[in-house]
Structures are given as C-alpha cells and as structure tokens.
Design an enzyme around this catalytic site. Structure first.
Site, mmCIF file in Angstrom:
data_model
loop_
_atom_site.group_PDB
_atom_site.id
_atom_site.type_symbol
_atom_site.label_atom_id
_atom_site.label_comp_id
_atom_site.label_asym_id
_atom_site.label_seq_id
_atom_site.Cartn_x
_atom_site.Cartn_y
_atom_site.Cartn_z
ATOM 1 N N LYS A 172 0.633 -9.896 -35.693
ATOM 2 C CA LYS A 172 -0.085 -8.858 -35.048
ATOM 3 C C LYS A 172 0.300 -7.982 -33.505
ATOM 4 O O LYS A 172 0.778 -7.971 -33.100
ATOM 5 C CB LYS A 172 -1.517 -8.754 -35.173
ATOM 6 C CG LYS A 172 -1.902 -7.675 -34.584
ATOM 7 C CD LYS A 172 -1.905 -6.795 -35.393
ATOM 8 C CE LYS A 172 -2.473 -5.047 -34.284
ATOM 9 N NZ LYS A 172 -2.116 -3.901 -34.499
ATOM 10 N N LYS A 240 -6.989 -4.760 -25.574
ATOM 11 C CA LYS A 240 -7.542 -5.519 -25.501
ATOM 12 C C LYS A 240 -6.191 -6.681 -26.681
ATOM 13 O O LYS A 240 -6.506 -7.381 -26.008
ATOM 14 C CB LYS A 240 -8.515 -5.608 -26.745
ATOM 15 C CG LYS A 240 -9.026 -6.110 -27.758
ATOM 16 C CD LYS A 240 -9.925 -5.767 -29.185
ATOM 17 C CE LYS A 240 -8.993 -5.025 -29.682
ATOM 18 N NZ LYS A 240 -8.128 -5.637 -31.569
HETATM 19 P P1 NAP Z 1 -12.912 1.583 -33.794
HETATM 20 O O1 NAP Z 1 -12.655 3.372 -34.984
HETATM 21 O O2 NAP Z 1 -13.167 1.958 -31.913
HETATM 22 O O3 NAP Z 1 -13.672 1.473 -35.274
HETATM 23 C C1 NAP Z 1 -14.485 -0.032 -34.664
HETATM 24 C C2 NAP Z 1 -15.525 -0.554 -35.548
HETATM 25 O O4 NAP Z 1 -16.356 -1.332 -35.157
HETATM 26 C C3 NAP Z 1 -17.245 1.279 -36.057
HETATM 27 O O5 NAP Z 1 -16.935 0.789 -37.265
HETATM 28 C C4 NAP Z 1 -18.344 0.177 -34.450
HETATM 29 O O6 NAP Z 1 -19.329 0.604 -35.717
HETATM 30 C C5 NAP Z 1 -17.747 -1.349 -35.206
HETATM 31 N N1 NAP Z 1 -18.698 -1.666 -33.536
HETATM 32 C C6 NAP Z 1 -18.198 -2.207 -32.863
HETATM 33 N N2 NAP Z 1 -18.951 -2.800 -32.076
HETATM 34 C C7 NAP Z 1 -19.748 -3.789 -33.096
HETATM 35 C C8 NAP Z 1 -21.372 -4.888 -32.661
HETATM 36 N N3 NAP Z 1 -21.279 -4.955 -31.934
HETATM 37 N N4 NAP Z 1 -21.184 -4.371 -33.644
HETATM 38 C C9 NAP Z 1 -21.317 -4.013 -35.326
HETATM 39 N N5 NAP Z 1 -20.209 -2.850 -35.214
HETATM 40 C C10 NAP Z 1 -19.439 -2.397 -34.303
HETATM 41 O O7 NAP Z 1 -11.940 0.646 -34.253
HETATM 42 P P2 NAP Z 1 -10.507 0.550 -35.380
HETATM 43 O O8 NAP Z 1 -9.617 1.357 -34.566
HETATM 44 O O9 NAP Z 1 -10.897 1.395 -37.012
HETATM 45 O O10 NAP Z 1 -10.043 -0.348 -35.061
HETATM 46 C C11 NAP Z 1 -10.399 -2.048 -36.079
HETATM 47 C C12 NAP Z 1 -9.523 -2.972 -35.480
HETATM 48 O O11 NAP Z 1 -7.928 -2.765 -36.216
HETATM 49 C C13 NAP Z 1 -9.698 -3.413 -34.079
HETATM 50 O O12 NAP Z 1 -9.599 -4.642 -34.011
HETATM 51 C C14 NAP Z 1 -8.072 -3.065 -33.662
HETATM 52 O O13 NAP Z 1 -7.669 -3.585 -32.518
HETATM 53 C C15 NAP Z 1 -7.103 -2.990 -34.947
HETATM 54 N N6 NAP Z 1 -6.267 -1.631 -35.132
HETATM 55 C C16 NAP Z 1 -6.664 -0.658 -35.290
HETATM 56 C C17 NAP Z 1 -5.796 0.278 -35.194
HETATM 57 C C18 NAP Z 1 -5.621 2.024 -34.987
HETATM 58 O O14 NAP Z 1 -4.840 2.564 -34.854
HETATM 59 N N7 NAP Z 1 -7.255 2.329 -34.294
HETATM 60 C C19 NAP Z 1 -3.872 -0.612 -35.691
HETATM 61 C C20 NAP Z 1 -4.229 -1.179 -36.062
HETATM 62 C C21 NAP Z 1 -5.243 -2.506 -35.587
HETATM 63 P P3 NAP Z 1 -19.775 2.215 -34.405
HETATM 64 O O15 NAP Z 1 -19.114 2.763 -35.616
HETATM 65 O O16 NAP Z 1 -21.364 1.380 -34.616
HETATM 66 O O17 NAP Z 1 -19.048 1.914 -32.998
#
Ligand code: NAP
Length: 297
Positions: A172, A240
């Site tokens: 990744k 990140k």
């Molecule tokens: P996101 O929308 O920011 O969601 C992050 C999640 O993590 C939320 O449920 C958040 O809870 C939770 N979280 C954050 N800090 C926390 C803590 N200290 N304790 C408990 N829960 C916590 O992120 P995302 O876009 O879904 O991405 C998730 C992962 O997938 C990341 O590693 C990212 O790099 C990867 N990814 C993302 C994409 C994309 O297009 N977005 C694509 C490929 C891979 P809350 O709801 O309470 O904030």
C-alpha cells in the site's frame, strides 16, 4: 457457519465497508468513537458495542478501519481494548494504513492471546468502499488469509496475498508513494505549461492520450482545471502515508529524497488548512510558490 464479525471505525471508508458485510449476511458488531456514526448500522441490524473490548468478546474476526498507528494500538491494547475481550482463535484484521513495523509488533502481542492478525490495507477511495470494488493487499500467515478470504471478497474486487505480516502495508505504501509524487508532478507540469502559454485542456489531452498516460493526470487534470477539490482521498491521509513511507524507509536504511520533499509540501498544505480537501489540493501550495493560479477552463 459464517464467522461473527466485529467492525471498529465507521468513518469515510469503514461505514460503507461495514454496510457491505451486513448486506452479505454476516452477523456484525460495530463500534465507533463518535457513537452517532453507528446509528445507521444499527438500523440495518448490527449490534452496537459500548467498547472495542465488547466487540472483541462478541466476534471471531475483528476488523479495524481507524485512522493511524496510535489509534490502532490504543483500540487493540488499551484498557477497554479488543484484546481485553478477545477469545483465543480469533483473527484481527487491520485494514487501516499504518506503519508496517507496528503491524509486526502488534501481531506478536496478539499471538500471546492465542489470536492471529492480518494487515489488509485498501487501494481505492470512498466510492470503491461503497461499491465493494476495493483492491485489498494482505500480509500475514497464508492460512489466516485463506480463512478470511470470503470476507475480503465481500469488501473488494481484487484481493492480493503479498506475504508475511507487514507486506500488505508495504504494498500500500509503495502505491501511495507513486500517487503522492505523481500528484506533485502533475501540479508542477500544469503550472509550467500555463506559464509557457500552453492550452492546458490540449496539454492534458496529449499527456493522457499519447504521452505519459498517468492515471493521476487523467483523474485529476480536468478537475484541477475546474478547481474541483471535492474529496476522494483526503490530503491529510496522503500526508500521513508519506510520513509512514519516510519512517518505514528510514527503518530499512533507505533514503527517499524526492518522497521526503513531496511529503513536506503536503505537510505545508495540511498546515495551511487543506487537510480535508482532496490530495490534489497540494497544487494550491505550488500556486503560492509560483505566484499564479491555474486558469479555470
Ligand atoms: P476517517 O473518515 O477519518 O475515519 C477514521 C475513523 O477512525 C473514524 O471512525 C474515527 O472515529 C476513528 N478514530 C480516529 N481516531 C480514533 C481514536 N483515537 N479512537 C477511536 N477511534 C478513532 O478515515 P477514513 O478515510 O475512513 O480512513 C481510514 C483508514 O483507511 C486510514 O488509515 C486511511 O489512510 C485509509 N484509507 C482511506 C482512504 C480514503 O479514501 N478515505 C482510502 C484508502 C485507505 P470518529 O468517528 O470518532 O472520529
């Protein structure tokens, strides 16, 4: 009988992925720090747990899709973490993009509970999560991968086994190294072309049809000209990931000078308040440096 699944982290990616598991008929227990994000899953039939510990205790396979390494670590090993409730024989699948060395360290801790871990980060953004067309790259023991293959098939279109623990994450990170650096290159090429007086629509057409043919130019070139920064992959995650890449390369004794420079530009963009925008928003920093903006067209 299909395994009971737990899902922690119902953000941009996690929520649609959890919905797809429910639609496929899996019994699902979910947890999210901000509880309101679990309401829709509850309506669809998921049990909403009060802690990661409860998720672990109710599940044979627990999936994590939270933001970054410290969050994964806290959710697994914290006082009310998954490991406080988990039963021996369970599997923990970390689908977040985190540091590969941390994944290896956590897998060792998880083994002491009689459980197994896979790292299974995803390629593709929210639309692919919704449509279950993600590409999933997996690291860990092959037998554990095979046990979880049916789950991956529900979440994605392509699933690749890349080798032992950490290898899904290295895959990744290699991919996102290219995405970040090429995004920066596309920004520079468009500003360079504009300064030289080129018609940027024509320039993009030439590059896509007969030149370098980068996917990034194809996907982002036209939206940059339209000044459309609607978020597909957020800039904060690209920063990140570039940081993870530099750190992981440092651990391997490898210098990645261009990646490091590009990481800093994304860092400046994040500090400038562009973290929630699409990662193509890095061009706004280049526009400041160039003292000019891309003309809309
Ligand atoms: P996101 O929308 O920011 O969601 C992050 C999640 O993590 C939320 O449920 C958040 O809870 C939770 N979280 C954050 N800090 C926390 C803590 N200290 N304790 C408990 N829960 C916590 O992120 P995302 O876009 O879904 O991405 C998730 C992962 O997938 C990341 O590693 C990212 O790099 C990867 N990814 C993302 C994409 C994309 O297009 N977005 C694509 C490929 C891979 P809350 O709801 O309470 O904030």
């Amino acid at each position: 009988m299909e395994e009971k699944i737990g899902f922690i982290g119902l953000g941009t990616m996690g929520k649609p992925m959890a919905k797809n598991l429910l639609k496929a008929g899996y019994t699902l227990t979910v947890f999210n720090r901000s509880t309101f994000k679990a309401a829709e899953l509850k309506e669809l039939g998921a049990v909403v747990a009060e802690s990661p510990k409860e998720v672990g205790s109710r599940s044979q396979v627990t999936i994590l899709m939270v933001s970054d390494t410290p969050e994964v670590e806290e959710i697994l090993t914290g006082k009310d973490g998954v490991l406080a409730g988990v039963h021996p024989g369970s599997v923990i699948i970390v689908m977040s993009t985190i540091l590969p060395s941390a994944s290896r360290r956590l897998a060792q801790v998880i083994k002491t509970y009689g459980c197994e871990m896979l790292d299974a980060p995803v390629l593709g953004s929210r639309r692919a999560a919704v449509n279950a067309t993600l590409t999933i790259v997996v690291g860990g023991e092959k037998a554990v991968y095979e046990r979880c293959y049916g789950i991956f098939q529900v979440l994605g279109r392509q699933v690749f086994y890349m080798g032992p623990q950490g290898m899904g994450l290295y895959t990744k990170l290699c991919n996102n190294l290219i995405s970040g650096v090429v995004m920066q290159a596309v920004s520079e090429a468009l500003l360079f072309g504009q300064k030289a007086g080129l018609d940027l629509q024509e320039l993009i057409k030439v590059i896509i049809q007969g030149g370098d043919r980068t996917l990034t130019m194809e996907a982002k070139g036209p939206s940059l000209l339209a000044r459309n920064f609607d978020t597909h992959f957020p800039l904060k995650h690209m920063y990140k990931d570039l940081w993870l890449i530099s750190t992981a390369a440092g651990e391997l004794g490898l210098a990645l000078p261009v990646t490091t420079l590009v990481r800093e530009l994304f860092g400046v963009a994040k500090v400038a308040g562009l973290g929630e925008k699409d990662f193509s928003g890095v061009i706004m920093i280049m526009e400041k440096l160039a003292g000019t903006r891309l003309k809309e067209g």
